[in-house]
Design a protein around this motif. Structure first.
Motif, short mmCIF file in Angstrom:
data_model
loop_
_atom_site.label_atom_id
_atom_site.label_comp_id
_atom_site.label_asym_id
_atom_site.label_seq_id
_atom_site.Cartn_x
_atom_site.Cartn_y
_atom_site.Cartn_z
N SER A 39 0.82 -1.21 0.00
CA SER A 39 0.00 0.00 0.00
C SER A 39 0.86 1.25 0.00
O SER A 39 0.57 2.23 -0.70
CB SER A 39 -0.90 -0.04 1.23
N THR A 84 -5.82 0.80 -0.91
CA THR A 84 -6.58 -0.46 -0.88
C THR A 84 -5.95 -1.52 0.02
O THR A 84 -6.65 -2.27 0.69
CB THR A 84 -6.70 -1.02 -2.31
N GLN A 141 -4.34 -1.17 2.79
CA GLN A 141 -4.70 -0.94 4.19
C GLN A 141 -6.13 -1.37 4.47
O GLN A 141 -6.43 -1.90 5.54
CB GLN A 141 -4.50 0.52 4.54
N MET A 142 -7.03 -1.15 3.49
CA MET A 142 -8.42 -1.58 3.66
C MET A 142 -8.49 -3.10 3.87
O MET A 142 -9.16 -3.59 4.76
CB MET A 142 -9.25 -1.21 2.43
N VAL A 176 -8.36 7.00 5.40
CA VAL A 176 -8.94 5.68 5.65
C VAL A 176 -10.44 5.81 5.87
O VAL A 176 -11.23 5.05 5.31
CB VAL A 176 -8.25 5.02 6.87
N LEU A 188 -13.11 4.11 3.47
CA LEU A 188 -13.86 3.04 4.13
C LEU A 188 -15.36 3.31 4.08
O LEU A 188 -16.15 2.39 3.90
CB LEU A 188 -13.39 2.89 5.57
N TYR A 222 -15.84 1.27 0.44
CA TYR A 222 -15.88 -0.04 1.09
C TYR A 222 -16.98 -0.10 2.14
O TYR A 222 -16.84 -0.78 3.15
CB TYR A 222 -14.52 -0.36 1.73
N PHE A 246 -17.63 -3.21 4.85
CA PHE A 246 -17.51 -2.75 6.24
C PHE A 246 -18.71 -3.21 7.07
O PHE A 246 -18.56 -3.73 8.19
CB PHE A 246 -17.39 -1.22 6.25
#
Lengths: 99, 190
Positions: free
Chosen positions: A49, A56, A58-59, B132, B136, B140, B144
């Motif tokens: 990353s 991505t 880290q996600m 993040v 997120l 995502y 999540f």
């Protein structure tokens, strides 16, 4: 530090975990080894990353942490049940589950 | 310079701690060294600029997961040494094979790397936690929420699996009732 340094570290940690999974017969130690493997993969994902400048990785690491947490909750519950039933958490006692 | 020193220091520390976890026969040492290794792992996340992940590592792994393992170990006889008898010559072949394959893949990774475009590029104006959060809760969000449901199900499942026979509350019973219950339990186990 280069990407390769982090990836090699991640691989070393992964092998330590895999050696534990293959070598240990105690189920609690097997759980510890899987935690090591999950953590090593997280390091690799964070490194990629950083060097690809993409968030991505880290996600994915976050979701791996979530999966690891739920794995521990369920696995430990099953382990306690097994210990109450058999009085041992040795992998060899699981042989009775063979079909 | 700082990064190199920190990387090698923490690499040495994590590898030694995890080796203790894997090779020791005392499960209490294994648990403690695993917790220490988890904390040292978070140093790599801070080095890699993933501060939020580093904080999550400390909070979730050393706070929650290790506490759960420590709780679980109260059910097992954790002070006795673990007895294992293993005779497996295939193990060495398997491990060397897989490790050499992965080392080859690591060194060829820069070749593959040149064709990759960042899907969600890092924005240098924002901090790591902010970024993040943005990714997120936009890109995502569905994974999540699925992860949240999975954690809830795992929590309820863990409670149900570990907490059988918790329908009787001992604090609400008198001494005689508790004695009667224990006698009943003993007779059932015979």
């Amino acid at each position: 530090m280069s990407l390769n340094a982090y990836l090699i570290l991640s691989a070393i940690l992964f092998f330590i975990g895999m050696l534990g999974v293959l070598r240990r017969k105690n189920l609690l130690m097997l759980f510890f080894s899987t935690e090591i493997m999950l953590n090593s993969v997280n390091v690799g994902l964070a490194a990629v990353s950083k060097f690809q400048e993409d968030i991505t990785g880290q996600m994915f690491a976050f979701f791996i942490v979530a999966v690891a947490a739920s794995e521990v909750a369920i696995g430990l519950g099953l382990l306690i049940l097994w210990y109450k039933k058999k009085g041992s958490i040795n992998l060899d006692t699981l042989q009775s589950m063979k079909g | 310079m700082f990064e190199i020193v920190a990387f090698y220091l923490f690499a040495f520390l994590t590898v030694s701690m995890f080796s203790i976890t894997v090779f020791t026969n005392n499960s209490l040492y294994a648990l403690s060294s695993l917790a220490a290794g988890m904390i040292f792992i978070s140093a790599f996340f801070f080095l890699l600029g993933a501060e939020f992940l580093g904080a999550v590592q400390i909070v979730v792994y050393t706070g929650a997961v290790m506490a759960l393992y420590a709780f679980g170990m109260m059910f097992f006889d954790s002070l006795s040494t673990v007895k294992e008898n293993i005779k497996n010559p295939r193990l060495v072949f398997l491990l060397t094979g897989i490790s050499s394959l992965i080392v080859v893949l690591i060194f060829t990774a820069p070749i593959i790397e040149s064709n990759i475009n960042a899907h969600y590029p890092v924005n240098t104006e924002l901090g790591n936690s902010q970024q993040v959060g943005i990714i997120l809760f936009t890109k995502y969000l569905v994974p999540f929420e699925i992860a949240a449901v999975m954690l809830l199900v795992a929590m309820i499942g863990g409670i149900i699996l570990a907490g059988k026979k918790m329908n009787v509350s001992y604090t609400e019973l008198s001494e005689e009732q508790i004695d009667a219950l224990e006698k009943e339990e003993k007779e059932r186990n015979k």
